[in-house]
Scaffold this active site. Structure first.
Site, mmCIF file in Angstrom:
data_model
loop_
_atom_site.group_PDB
_atom_site.id
_atom_site.type_symbol
_atom_site.label_atom_id
_atom_site.label_comp_id
_atom_site.label_asym_id
_atom_site.label_seq_id
_atom_site.Cartn_x
_atom_site.Cartn_y
_atom_site.Cartn_z
ATOM 1 N N GLY A 1 33.918 42.278 37.770
ATOM 2 C CA GLY A 1 34.176 40.885 37.424
ATOM 3 C C GLY A 1 35.525 40.442 37.971
ATOM 4 C CD GLU A 2 39.695 42.088 36.919
ATOM 5 O OE1 GLU A 2 40.325 42.107 38.010
ATOM 6 O OE2 GLU A 2 39.835 42.965 36.058
ATOM 7 N N GLY A 3 36.288 38.098 39.654
ATOM 8 C CA GLY A 3 36.217 37.475 40.961
ATOM 9 C C GLY A 3 36.377 38.473 42.092
#
Length: 348
Positions: free
Chosen positions: A314-316
């Protein structure tokens, strides 16, 4: 139950498809030999309505929010990790910071609904709607007003970065429990049994996954709301997911390139696409997550991921890692010689 804020998103015009394809085909290479990069270049040219597209001030927005469902034990990590990871982002120590620095991308963290106070910081945008969502096993995660506010806030943030010169946007997220929200969004909007949408999230072992499935099945039974996208988001979503949804809709209205990350970020896009299908015209899918539900989401959205690296952070992060390929697509379109300019004979 409907979204009150409206967006004006135009479907991409086919007017430049032929000249863009001609330009791509006449580069010094065999026809189609750059594969997905060719399709990416074509899409970006269409979005920007030009034969010479550019990438300007690429920006990562990491939206953070806590989830009431986390109290049911659906994650191996305690809820306070959301706030702790936001502090890590602000200190520059997370994976998303490393990859954003690698590609010279600006990064901002948005407090959508973190359960706790956060310090002032130039990269932190304090937009807290509530200190996390409610436990959707027992009551809706948000009120309609909270969901509406979150979508509008995400849209406003996207509009601001566009005004600052950004034309390619990555939306990442942080929120303990948010794979549970994404799994139910997929189940409700994709008409899949929720057990086919659930994975390990942040690292649950098999008994934990089984418990997670049972909790999500019970939550669905407790609400029985159908597939109205705004109601699904309100009932089961997260404040960070709702803000990402709004950011995507505004980015498409602004004709920005949306570089899509993994399971959670794509769940926001799934909602956005059910509200405004044309949002998908502006999307490039960075990668396919290891989370099993993400493959189903990509199939629903007919998304072709640039990478398959078994990532599930996640997080980009997956989208930012894929940015290099987007840049390569734009560079070959703009900088590679044509057969004519290079004096190279074409195939017979």
């Amino acid at each position: 139950m409907t979204l009150k804020r409206t967006f004006h998103i135009e479907s991409l015009s086919a007017e430049l498809v032929e000249p863009l394809q001609h330009k791509i085909n006449n580069k010094t290479k065999p026809l189609g030999s750059l594969g997905v990069l060719e399709r990416t270049a074509l899409r970006i040219g269409q979005i920007q309505e030009t034969l010479t597209p550019t990438l300007s001030r690429p920006t990562v927005l990491v939206f953070a929010g806590d989830h009431g469902i986390a109290t049911e034990g659906v994650s191996p990590y305690p809820q306070e990790v959301t706030r702790q990871m936001v502090l890590n982002f602000l200190a520059g120590g997370a994976a998303i910071n490393v990859f954003a620095r690698q590609h010279d991308m600006e990064l901002f963290v948005i407090d959508a609904g973190v359960n706790g106070d956060l310090p002032e910081h130039p990269q932190l945008l304090k937009r807290k709607v509530a200190p996390g969502t409610k436990n959707f096993l027992r009551e809706p995660a948000m009120t309609p007003e909270q969901c509406e506010q979150a979508i509008s806030t995400g849209a406003d943030v996207a509009r601001q970065v566009r005004q600052n010169g950004c034309n390619i946007l990555v939306c990442g997220e942080m929120g303990i429990g948010n794979t549970s929200a994404a799994s139910i969004i997929l189940s409700q909007l994709g008409d899949f049994p929720v057990e086919n949408c659930v994975g390990p999230g942040a690292g649950l072992a098999n008994p934990g996954v089984k418990k997670k499935i049972e909790i999500l099945q019970a939550a669905i039974r407790n609400h029985r709301i159908g597939d109205n996208p705004f109601q699904v988001l309100t009932t089961f979503g997260g404040l960070e997911i709702a803000m990402i949804c709004g950011a995507y809709l505004q980015a498409a209205q602004e004709r920005m390139i949306i570089l899509v990350d993994g399971f959670i970020s794509t769940s926001a896009l799934l909602v956005a696409s059910r509200l405004y299908p044309a949002v998908l015209d502006y999307c490039i899918f960075g990668h396919q997550s290891e989370e099993p539900g993400h493959r189903k989401m990509l199939e629903l959205l007919r998304g072709e991921p640039l990478l398959r690296l078994n990532m599930r952070l996640g997080e980009g992060t997956g989208a930012v890692v894929a940015y290099a390929l987007v840049e390569s697509a734009v560079r070959f379109l703009n900088e590679m010689a044509s057969f004519e300019s290079a004096g190279v004979s074409t195939a017979s």
